[in-house]
Scaffold this motif. Structure first.
Motif, short mmCIF file in Angstrom:
data_model
loop_
_atom_site.label_atom_id
_atom_site.label_comp_id
_atom_site.label_asym_id
_atom_site.label_seq_id
_atom_site.Cartn_x
_atom_site.Cartn_y
_atom_site.Cartn_z
N SER A 181 -5.17 -17.53 31.17
CA SER A 181 -5.64 -17.19 30.08
C SER A 181 -5.81 -18.67 29.39
CB SER A 181 -3.74 -16.80 30.19
OG SER A 181 -3.01 -17.76 30.80
N TYR A 182 -5.88 -17.79 27.92
CA TYR A 182 -6.41 -18.49 27.39
C TYR A 182 -5.79 -18.43 25.83
CZ TYR A 182 -9.70 -20.26 31.20
OH TYR A 182 -10.38 -20.48 31.74
N ASN A 183 -5.09 -19.95 25.07
CA ASN A 183 -5.25 -19.26 23.68
C ASN A 183 -6.43 -19.36 22.77
OD1 ASN A 183 -2.38 -19.48 24.58
ND2 ASN A 183 -2.31 -21.94 24.25
N ALA A 191 -3.36 -17.15 15.67
CA ALA A 191 -3.83 -17.59 17.23
C ALA A 191 -3.10 -15.90 17.80
CB ALA A 191 -2.90 -18.66 17.41
N GLU A 192 -4.02 -16.24 19.20
CA GLU A 192 -3.54 -14.93 20.45
C GLU A 192 -3.43 -15.63 21.86
OE1 GLU A 192 -5.55 -11.18 20.90
OE2 GLU A 192 -6.83 -11.55 19.16
N ARG A 193 -2.87 -14.93 22.14
CA ARG A 193 -3.08 -15.41 24.04
C ARG A 193 -4.22 -14.57 24.55
NH1 ARG A 193 -2.99 -20.53 27.11
NH2 ARG A 193 -2.50 -19.40 28.72
N LEU A 194 -5.12 -14.88 25.63
CA LEU A 194 -5.83 -14.00 25.78
C LEU A 194 -5.82 -13.85 26.86
CD1 LEU A 194 -9.21 -14.68 24.45
CD2 LEU A 194 -8.35 -13.23 23.59
N GLN A 195 -5.79 -13.50 27.95
CA GLN A 195 -5.55 -12.57 29.72
C GLN A 195 -7.20 -12.82 30.18
OE1 GLN A 195 -3.35 -11.67 31.24
NE2 GLN A 195 -4.64 -12.75 32.89
N GLY A 196 -7.06 -14.57 30.58
CA GLY A 196 -8.70 -14.22 31.10
C GLY A 196 -8.32 -14.75 32.63
N LEU A 253 -10.80 -22.31 22.49
CA LEU A 253 -9.99 -22.04 24.08
C LEU A 253 -9.51 -22.27 24.54
CD1 LEU A 253 -12.98 -19.24 26.14
CD2 LEU A 253 -10.80 -18.74 24.16
N ASN A 254 -7.68 -22.86 23.96
CA ASN A 254 -7.42 -24.14 25.01
C ASN A 254 -7.52 -25.46 24.50
OD1 ASN A 254 -5.15 -22.15 26.32
ND2 ASN A 254 -6.44 -22.58 28.59
N GLY A 255 -8.19 -25.14 22.94
CA GLY A 255 -8.20 -26.41 21.94
C GLY A 255 -9.11 -26.98 22.35
N GLU A 256 -10.52 -26.08 23.04
CA GLU A 256 -11.59 -26.88 23.44
C GLU A 256 -12.95 -25.50 22.84
OE1 GLU A 256 -12.51 -28.04 27.07
OE2 GLU A 256 -10.59 -29.96 27.23
N ARG A 302 0.52 -24.50 27.43
CA ARG A 302 0.29 -25.78 26.69
C ARG A 302 -0.97 -26.13 27.64
NH1 ARG A 302 1.37 -26.45 22.08
NH2 ARG A 302 1.45 -28.76 21.96
N THR A 303 -1.61 -26.42 27.29
CA THR A 303 -3.25 -27.09 28.01
C THR A 303 -3.44 -27.92 27.96
OG1 THR A 303 -4.44 -25.14 27.45
CG2 THR A 303 -5.93 -26.53 28.73
N VAL A 304 -3.38 -29.40 28.36
CA VAL A 304 -3.09 -30.40 28.81
C VAL A 304 -4.60 -30.68 29.01
CG1 VAL A 304 -2.34 -33.11 29.58
CG2 VAL A 304 -0.98 -30.59 29.86
#
Length: 814
Positions: free
Chosen positions: A99-101, A108-113, A171-174, A464-466
């Motif tokens: 899943s990706y933000n 912002a939304e959450r995507l099923q990936g 996606l996930n801040g990147e 949360r993506t580290v």
């Protein structure tokens, strides 16, 4: 052809002339055919239609398999070796849920990936609607970030902009570059909105051969290769890897199944049982209509005798009568098709989320042909016995004015009607017993102890993506602040966050007891793992049996502690107190030792798998989780809030507001009450039980109507006999006893045959039952009693009419 047309026109006139009989028969047939059509539309969509991919018969899905962890996900290094060493597949692809933000533009939304290897789309034979698929260079770790988005996301978020190729997404801040858009109707598994090369996101944990991070393998067999041949080769490769890497692969083999079987394996038994159930309903309806036609044939004795006397052969008479039966069945089938069209919409809404995503329920050529075939076959089935009986006409007695032998139907005709009643009762009992077992099973499932309190509990998924700009400490700080903010909201009693939550998600790990001989690789005990914050027990309503749960003493630098459940204690410490014992993880996972400080009640995880055996459960604290594990753990965390109000769903907007105040780019998704989660986890069982219960009720009603019809007709035809008996001194109660006794004798015979069949056939239901025996004494005692009660009522009505027969009136026509 001209003769057939004459038969059809004559049959139509006869059906119209006997409108009351026709209407009753059409209603019974419409119920039976309509139910069969509706259920078959689901069976057709799920079991019979090929998957919407190129040459789907050559597609297989693979996983790893072991005695401890059946059908587990595949280690990424093992997948790479499988792909390099195999010779039976054209292509192999790895796929991993993700899943990706999505942030940057708009809310912002959450995507099923899904993370996939470059071969994924070519294995399925799918070409992108725009752009291209991934290259091997893009699948390498540390290479440029690229993504393929779904057609739905392209339309919804980007308005179908054809310049989407080359556009950057966050996606996930990147930053990721869009290189393709999937076709409009492409679907594999759950709806997926973004695809990313799996190798580009492979981290240190994923590259460990002993780690199984949710990866499964999709492959296309070469032409001429059989499933068994492919299975043997992949098992051979797995055995070779087990010998080469004993620490991580000992005891592991490979499992392979056709992709079509994978999608329907869970629901196939329920669908086949439902199809068999509606088949029984149709047979009962056929028996009812056959009885109606037998009664009507008895009144047509003179007509058939005259036709026979004028030269009509027995075969010609039977053909005419069967034409009437088939025409009647076609009319009933047409009405049933209208009922099915309405029922399909209802089934589609009831089954939402419980069927494979590739299944599209509707009326297509297969369903229409099925309805036509069932209608014609039904007409032949229920029309054959009346046609045979009617064609055996005694010309002398039938042509006599007022002859009674034909009016009475004859002994042979009475035996046929009695046999049909016995069949109805037996078939109804089969269906009622099956429905009773499933209803009781569902009630046990619904009321099974959970080990926690679902009422007033709101859950939500957070990821949360580290990585760039995000450290594990910062991610944990976000969850701590969110918990504190939510805890201060009105009506909130407790808040927690955890990686893994009952009914929603859980991972497994291997454990061993410190100071004991460590089991060999592949034999280490497996346990369900929950990583939680200190307030987990209060928020979830889990009972602490002994010791303590995590608190402020369990900081990052403090000695590592763990909490186990009662099943864990029974499995690893039988007859001992687990508190104070020390654990160590598997050597492959390099988990440091931990002291057990608490024992909690077992939490029921049946929502993940009804047949899943009780598994030990282990709890670790977020604060003491090794840093190398946190990136994977923090990518899927559940936040749970317990409220003092039953309407916990009203808390959701407030929680979203608090999250946005901390981090506007952080979406919350899968927000639902725990009661909704539990309801969804047993939705398939509820649907099957509801439908089977409905069909059983229809069967019970049809059986009651059938018994009433036969006994009522018998009373009508025996008015003269009853009049004679009463003229000779028989009392009304004697007449009632005679009529009810004859009807109940047929019922008892049917119950006996039905019980024998139920004892044999309910074994098929054993795998679908939860906490109920396939020969449950209560069901096998109450169902025959209930059916006998219905039969008694159906017999009493004509018996009361027989009691009121006036001997003078009954004898006058003689």
């Amino acid at each position: 052809m001209g003769t057939l047309w004459k038969d059809v026109r004559f049959a139509a006139r006869m059906l119209w002339k006997n409108r009351a009989v026709t209407a009753v028969a059409v209603i019974a047939l419409a119920l039976g055919v309509g139910a069969n059509t509706a259920v078959f539309s689901v069976v057709n969509a799920v079991l019979l239609k090929p998957l919407p991919y190129k040459d789907p018969g050559r597609l297989v899905r693979m996983s790893e398999d072991s005695e401890r962890m059946p059908l587990m996900s595949v280690s990424y290094p093992n997948f790479l070796d499988w792909r390099a060493q195999q010779t039976v597949f054209e292509r192999m692809a790895a796929m991993q849920p993700a899943s990706y933000n999505l942030s940057g533009e708009g809310e912002a939304e959450r995507l099923q990936g899904r993370n996939v290897s470059p071969e994924f789309f070519s294995v399925l034979g799918v070409e992108p609607a725009l752009g291209r698929t991934f290259t091997e260079e893009e699948n390498a770790p540390g290479r440029g970030r690229v993504a393929i988005i779904s057609h739905g996301l392209w339309q919804r978020r980007f308005g179908g902009d054809r310049n989407i190729i080359g556009r950057a997404l966050t996606l996930n801040g990147e930053p990721y570059t869009v290189v393709g858009v999937t076709p409009p109707n492409f679907l594999y598994g759950v709806p997926t909105e973004v695809f990313v090369p799996i190798g580009s996101v492979a981290d240190k944990m994923m590259l460990m051969r002993g780690n199984h991070p949710g990866i499964y393998v999709l492959a296309r067999m070469k032409p001429g290769v059989t499933v068994e041949g492919a299975r043997e080769e992949i098992k051979t490769i797995a055995a070779r890897l087990a010998a080469q890497y004993p620490d991580s692969n000992t005891g592991n083999t490979a499992a392979l199944q056709p992709l079509s079987d994978f999608f329907v394996s869970d629901i196939r038994p329920s669908l086949l049982i439902l199809l068999a159930s509606v088949g029984l309903v149709l047979l009962i309806a056929c028996a009812n209509v056959a009885n109606l036609l037998l009664a009507r044939a008895a009144t047509r004795g003179r007509e058939i005798a005259i036709r026979t006397a004028l030269g009509a052969s027995r075969l010609r008479v039977m053909r005419q009568l069967l034409t009437e039966s088939v025409l009647l069945a076609l009319v009933g089938g047409g009405v049933g098709l209208l009922l099915a069209m309405w029922s399909i919409d209802l089934l589609r809404s009831m089954a939402s989320g419980n069927l494979p995503p590739t299944a599209v329920i509707g009326l297509d050529a297969n369903v229409l042909l099925f309805t036509l075939g069932v209608s014609i076959l039904t007409g032949l089935v229920f029309g054959l016995a009346p046609a045979i009986q009617a064609s055996r006409t005694d010309l002398n007695s039938s042509l006599k004015e007022g002859g009674r032998s034909q009016a009475g139907g004859g002994i042979a005709r009475q035996r046929v009607r009695s046999a049909l009643v016995v069949s109805e009762v037996a078939l109804s009992l089969l269906l009622l017993v099956g429905a009773g077992l499933l209803v009781k099973s569902f009630m046990r499932l619904r009321d099974a102890p959970l080990g926690f309190e679902p009422r007033g509990l709101l859950t939500m998924h957070v990821s949360r993506t580290v990585g760039k700009g995000e450290s594990p400490a910062r991610s944990l700080a976000y969850f701590d602040e969110l918990s504190a903010r939510v805890a201060s909201l009105p009506g909130v009693k407790a808040v927690t966050y955890a990686a893994g939550m009952p009914q929603l998600s859980a991972s497994e790990t291997a454990v061993a007891v410190e100071g004991r001989p460590q089991p060999p690789p592949g034999k280490m005990p497996q346990t369900v793992l929950f990583i939680t914050s200190p307030g987990y027990l209060d928020a979830m309503g889990i009972r602490l049996v002994r010791g303590r749960f995590f608190d402020e003493r369990d900081a990052a630098g403090a000695p590592r502690v763990a909490v186990v459940d009662e099943a864990f204690a029974r499995a690893l410490f039988p007859g001992e107190d687990p508190v104070g014992q020390h654990l160590m993880g598997s050597a492959a996972m390099n988990i440091p030792p931990a002291e057990i400080v608490g024992l909690v009640e077992h939490v029921n995880n049946y929502g993940l798998n009804v047949t899943e055996p009780v598994q030990p459960q282990l709890y670790y604290s977020f604060k003491q989780t090794p840093e190398q594990f946190l990136p994977g753990v923090l990518s899927g965390v559940y936040v749970a809030a317990r409220t003092s109000s039953i309407d916990s769903a009203s808390l959701a907007p407030l929680v979203r507001r608090e999250s946005q105040a901390i981090d506007p780019a952080q979406p919350l998704y899968q927000v639902s009450t725990m009661e909704e989660v539990i309801a969804q986890s047993i939705a398939t069982q509820k649907l099957s039980t509801t439908l089977l219960g409905f069909f059983a009720a229809v069967a019970l009603a049809l059986a009651g109507v059938g018994i009433y019809g036969v006994m009522s007709y018998a009373v009508t035809q025996r008015r003269h006999e009853i009049g004679v008996r009463m003229a000779l001194g028989a009392q009304p109660r004697d007449v009632m006893r005679m009529v009810v006794g004859q009807g109940m004798l047929l019922t008892v015979i049917g119950l006996g045959l039905g019980l024998v069949g139920a004892l044999a056939l309910t074994r098929v239901l054993a795998s679908l039952l939860f906490g109920v025996s396939a020969t449950d004494p209560f069901i096998f005692a109450t169902v025959p009693f209930a059916l006998a009660a219905v039969a008694l009522v159906a017999n009493l009505v004509p018996a009361r009419r027989a009691m009121r027969v006036d001997p003078m009136v009954a004898l006058r026509y003689e």
